[in-house]
Design a protein around this motif. Structure first.
Motif, PDB file in Angstrom:
ATOM      1  N   ARG A   1       0.844  -1.190   0.000  1.00 53.47           N
ATOM      2  CA  ARG A   1       0.000   0.000   0.000  1.00 53.47           C
ATOM      3  C   ARG A   1       0.877   1.237   0.000  1.00 53.47           C
ATOM      4  NH1 ARG A   1      -5.647  -0.747   3.114  1.00 53.47           N
ATOM      5  NH2 ARG A   1      -5.971  -2.970   2.740  1.00 53.47           N
ATOM      6  N   ALA A   2       0.436   2.256  -0.735  1.00 55.61           N
ATOM      7  CA  ALA A   2       1.231   3.481  -0.808  1.00 55.61           C
ATOM      8  C   ALA A   2       1.157   4.264   0.495  1.00 55.61           C
ATOM      9  CB  ALA A   2       0.744   4.348  -1.974  1.00 55.61           C
ATOM     10  N   VAL A   3      -0.047   4.395   1.038  1.00 52.31           N
ATOM     11  CA  VAL A   3      -0.230   5.189   2.253  1.00 52.31           C
ATOM     12  C   VAL A   3      -0.879   4.325   3.317  1.00 52.31           C
ATOM     13  CG1 VAL A   3      -1.332   7.202   3.293  1.00 52.31           C
ATOM     14  CG2 VAL A   3      -0.438   7.339   0.963  1.00 52.31           C
ATOM     15  N   LEU A   4      -0.223   4.245   4.455  1.00 53.59           N
ATOM     16  CA  LEU A   4      -0.748   3.509   5.595  1.00 53.59           C
ATOM     17  C   LEU A   4      -1.094   4.508   6.688  1.00 53.59           C
ATOM     18  CD1 LEU A   4       1.675   0.485   5.590  1.00 53.59           C
ATOM     19  CD2 LEU A   4      -0.810   0.301   5.454  1.00 53.59           C
ATOM     20  N   ASP A   5      -2.243   5.176   6.524  1.00 55.01           N
ATOM     21  CA  ASP A   5      -2.716   6.023   7.601  1.00 55.01           C
ATOM     22  C   ASP A   5      -3.396   5.144   8.642  1.00 55.01           C
ATOM     23  OD1 ASP A   5      -5.116   5.341   6.440  1.00 55.01           O
ATOM     24  OD2 ASP A   5      -5.603   7.355   5.755  1.00 55.01           O
TER      25      ASP A   5
ATOM     26  N   GLN B   1      -6.446   4.370   9.421  1.00 59.54           N
ATOM     27  CA  GLN B   1      -7.496   3.459   8.994  1.00 59.54           C
ATOM     28  C   GLN B   1      -6.961   2.354   8.091  1.00 59.54           C
ATOM     29  OE1 GLN B   1     -10.727   3.363  10.144  1.00 59.54           O
ATOM     30  NE2 GLN B   1     -10.612   1.384   9.081  1.00 59.54           N
ATOM     31  N   SER B   2      -6.072   2.695   7.160  1.00 58.83           N
ATOM     32  CA  SER B   2      -5.507   1.676   6.262  1.00 58.83           C
ATOM     33  C   SER B   2      -4.718   0.637   7.043  1.00 58.83           C
ATOM     34  CB  SER B   2      -4.616   2.329   5.209  1.00 58.83           C
ATOM     35  OG  SER B   2      -5.362   3.181   4.380  1.00 58.83           O
ATOM     36  N   LEU B   3      -3.958   1.105   8.012  1.00 56.57           N
ATOM     37  CA  LEU B   3      -3.172   0.188   8.838  1.00 56.57           C
ATOM     38  C   LEU B   3      -4.088  -0.728   9.646  1.00 56.57           C
ATOM     39  CD1 LEU B   3      -0.144  -0.295   9.591  1.00 56.57           C
ATOM     40  CD2 LEU B   3      -0.581   1.099  11.601  1.00 56.57           C
ATOM     41  N   ARG B   4      -5.167  -0.150  10.139  1.00 59.03           N
ATOM     42  CA  ARG B   4      -6.128  -0.947  10.906  1.00 59.03           C
ATOM     43  C   ARG B   4      -6.750  -2.034  10.028  1.00 59.03           C
ATOM     44  NH1 ARG B   4     -11.559   1.418  13.919  1.00 59.03           N
ATOM     45  NH2 ARG B   4     -12.007  -0.446  15.163  1.00 59.03           N
ATOM     46  N   ASP B   5      -7.027  -1.698   8.771  1.00 61.07           N
ATOM     47  CA  ASP B   5      -7.608  -2.673   7.850  1.00 61.07           C
ATOM     48  C   ASP B   5      -6.651  -3.845   7.607  1.00 61.07           C
ATOM     49  OD1 ASP B   5      -9.827  -1.059   7.658  1.00 61.07           O
ATOM     50  OD2 ASP B   5      -9.246  -0.158   5.748  1.00 61.07           O
TER      51      ASP B   5
END
Length: 756
Positions: A307-311, A313-317
């Motif tokens: 993934r390009a960006v792990l903010d 929410q993305s990290l939580r997913d």
């Protein structure tokens, strides 16, 4: 091309299995660890070698590290680990990791010294009891070679994809276009200064007006340097969540997923915000996300870096899909991200994750410090500690039997200290050694108790325990950069009799001694803000290198856009506040009637704000008003800002230095003016007066550094909410006669034109 990897990093990647388990904690501090290593080495013979640099190449890997110690007389290589508490409760996977590191160093030593075999020893040193526990084995060079190559082969596929990613990333960054049609006025000047600092490996202080796009103006040139100067990582650090959000948005505009190589961007968030099971402890027997964490981590890591960006929410997913803890997944991914966005503490705190990784892996990093005028106060907090007797009150009666005696001793020492004090507030000339000894004894007893009962502390005792740990650790670093004060207060004791209690504070005043190594570790650090003047104030207190460059970016705004009026007939000094209210309300009403619209009114305290608001409502009920209140939740803050609608009308009342005085963006007619009914000076009280005296003695600028500069920074930040673009226009009323003084006016932005 070779991939550089430290022995510890390689082993943590290949040799960690099983559960995440934090029960063998708290681990010693870095300072305690260093002291333990020194103590162990000092007990060895004169031929003993310390900190041996070793390295070898294996295919595309360049593996290196520093072995703790080697005794050539007994041909023994030692891996030294400090700990506290019962070693018998150390998780098995921790021990396996330590043996893996020892074997890796053993092979490197055999290669370097042409040894056929070597004795390996794990030396565990208990910092509380000063006792060594020694585990040993003898390994042949052939055995160690087989182990070394097996670990390298487990890592090499990851290393090869990291090399490919790094190569693609750098090529992409060299060709990276600016994501907007053109630079904003002033933005290019800022970007050029940042790029020069990164290219030279220098620190930079950049003062740039609010509204020119500082975030993108610093990120873009740093990323260009990252691609062309063989730099490893970029850290973007901010004091507030909105600043991190702006950085993530700017990085998203630069990243183009689907068109080739991309940046790996990681957002680090606090543990309490990331934890999925706050009611559970961090070990496999309690938390399902800790159970088998290291067995599932490789797949989660591999998925995350796609993934390009792990903010957040993305990290939580990703964490949820692989059933791992999102917080500790983010800690691991910090090694593999190109850009890390997080709070100041991740690099500048004494146990900062990013600083520790940069040291361990010898990264060449660039650091961007957003809204850097906040760093001083935040850093002071990082290196300060407080101990409140109320938190320890009665613990000896309710604690488990094994802890009653050390807690009772602590209580007696504290009461004795209270009896020796005859002032309600006093700065202590020396640290209270008997109390510190009692604290350490209580810490040791609680640590030992936790070894047998890892979930056996109630919330109150646990909070007191961590307070005691922090206080003792801070006391170890005590010096002239800090002072300790004593505050006595009364509480109702048994039989409703008043009882003396006290609060002890170790207050850092000059964090330079702690921050200086962090500036030196980085390849380049850029501190940027709209309010960094005077430069010497920040440079001296933060410990910036003497070679630090400075740029004061020209403002794109003109004096014609902002009418600034000084109300020199008003005094907002504490003794004059009641008398000032009618004049303040009259001025505000007159301005609003002349040009209706949205305004912000800033006051020095909630009490002053509420009295002014009540009088305005009484005298001008036709003017819409809304107010900041103490402890506003996020939804309430959002509702406050939502009142500032385009073409709207009304006055929002806020506290200077609070949530609405910086970091908010209200462009156009959402905000057309501000009233600032204060000079922003911190309150004169015993603590601030001691800070003033200390700064006067050490740096010769006590009043300015304690009161004037911090106060006027808040004023300029608040005023910066009014003009956000070249199309905006507005008015500011500075309501205090002291704004007319030349010494004060010199500290205002150069493009301001002040009117009577």
């Amino acid at each position: 091309m070779s991939y550089r990897v430290a022995v510890r990093t390689l082993c943590e990647f290949t040799a960690k299995t099983g559960d995440l388990d934090l029960r063998f904690t708290p681990s010693p501090t870095a300072q305690e660890g260093i002291a333990g290593h020194i103590r162990v080495a000092a007990s060895r013979g004169p031929a003993y070698e310390k900190e041996i640099s070793l390295g070898v190449r294996h295919r595309s890997l360049q593996v290196s590290g520093r072995a703790d110690g080697y005794d050539p007389q007994t041909n023994t290589l030692e891996e030294i680990k400090t700990h506290r508490g019962d070693l018998g409760r150390q998780p098995a996977n921790h021990r396996a990791l330590h043996w893996a590191q020892a074997k890796m160093y053993g092979y490197l030593l055999c290669m370097a010294r042409e040894l056929d075999e070597v004795n390996l020893a794990l030396v565990y040193f208990d910092i509380e009891t000063q006792v060594e526990t020694r585990l040993a084995m003898c390994c042949s060079s052939a055995q160690l070679k087989a182990f070394f190559e097996a670990q390298c082969e487990c890592f090499i596929a990851w290393a090869d994809q990291e090399l490919a990613h790094r190569d693609g990333r750098d090529r992409m960054l060299e060709q990276l276009p600016f994501p907007q049609p053109a630079f904003r006025p002033g933005q290019r000047q800022l970007a050029e200064a940042v790029y020069r600092a990164a290219a030279r490996g220098a620190c930079l202080m950049a003062q740039a007006p609010t509204g020119i796009g500082k975030t993108l103006g610093t990120l873009f040139p740093q990323l260009k340097a990252l691609g062309g100067k063989q730099l490893d990582k970029l850290f973007f650090l901010s004091a507030r969540t909105p600043g991190r959000r702006v950085a993530l948005d700017a990085l998203a505009s630069l990243n183009q997923p689907g068109t080739g190589p991309v940046l790996r961007v990681l957002e680090l968030v606090a543990r309490d915000k990331a934890c999925e099971h706050p009611d559970k402890a961090c070990h496999g027997a309690s938390c399902p996300l800790a159970q088998g964490f290291y067995d599932r981590l490789p797949a989660a890591r591999a998925a995350a870096v796609e993934r390009a960006v792990l903010d957040q929410q993305s990290l939580r997913d990703v964490a949820a899909s692989h059933q791992v803890c999102p917080y500790y997944l983010s800690q691991d991914l910090a090694r593999w991200a190109d850009v890390v966005v997080g709070d100041y503490n991740y690099y500048f705190d004494h146990a900062g994750l990013l600083y520790g990784l940069a040291q361990a892996d010898a990264w060449r990093v660039c650091v961007l410090v957003d809204e850097a005028h906040n760093l001083l106060d935040r850093a002071r907090g990082m290196y300060s500690a407080e101990l409140d007797q109320l938190r320890f009150r009665g613990l000896s009666r309710t604690a488990p039997q094994a802890l009653k005696k050390p807690l009772a001793r602590l209580e007696r020492c504290w009461n004795r200290l209270n009896g020796e004090q005859n002032l309600p507030y006093a700065v202590q000339a020396e640290l209270p050694q008997p109390l510190l000894d009692a604290l350490r004894g209580a810490i040791s007893a609680i640590s030992e108790f936790l070894g047998e009962h890892p979930d056996g502390l109630d919330a109150g005792l646990q909070a007191a325990y961590f307070d005691a740990l922090r206080f003792c650790r801070t006391a170890e670093q005590f010096g002239e950069h800090s002072f300790m004060d004593y505050t006595r207060f009364n509480v109702q004791g048994r039989a409703r009799q008043p009882r003396d209690m006290s609060r002890l504070c170790l207050r850092n005043v000059i964090p330079a001694v702690f921050l200086k190594p962090r500036f030196e570790q980085a390849h380049s650090v850029v501190l940027f803000s709209a309010t960094l003047s005077p430069r010497e104030y920040h440079a001296r207190l933060l410990g910036l290198p003497d070679s630090t460059a400075w740029v004061d970016v020209e403002s794109p705004f003109t004096a014609g856009q902002l009418s600034i009026h000084i109300a020199d007939h008003i005094s907002t000094r504490y003794q004059d506040r009641e008398a000032s209210l009618p004049r303040i309300i009259e001025l505000m009403a007159r301005q609003y009637q002349a040009r209706p619209g949205n305004y912000l009114a800033f006051f020095s305290s909630f009490d002053y704000l509420q009295r002014a608001l009540a009088l305005l409502r009484l005298r001008c009920p036709e003017i819409p008003v809304w107010e900041q209140t103490r402890g506003m939740a996020e939804a309430e803050r959002n509702a406050f800002l939502a009142r500032f609608m385009p073409e709207g009308r009304g006055i929002g009342f806020a506290v200077l230095g609070g949530a609405f005085a910086e970091g908010i963006d209200l462009p156009g007619t959402r905000l057309i003016g501000a009233f600032i009914a204060t000079l922003g000076l911190p309150q004169v009280n015993p603590v601030n007066e001691e800070i003033r005296l200390r700064l006067d003695r050490l740096l010769g600028a006590g009043y300015d550094y304690t009161y004037l500069y911090p106060g006027l920074q808040k004023v300029v930040q608040a005023a910066g909410r009014v003009i956000r673009s070249q199309l905006d226009s507005g008015v500011i009323h500075l309501m205090d006669d002291r704004y007319a003084r030349a010494a004060v006016r010199r500290l205002m932005p150069g493009w301001w034109q002040m009117l009577p």
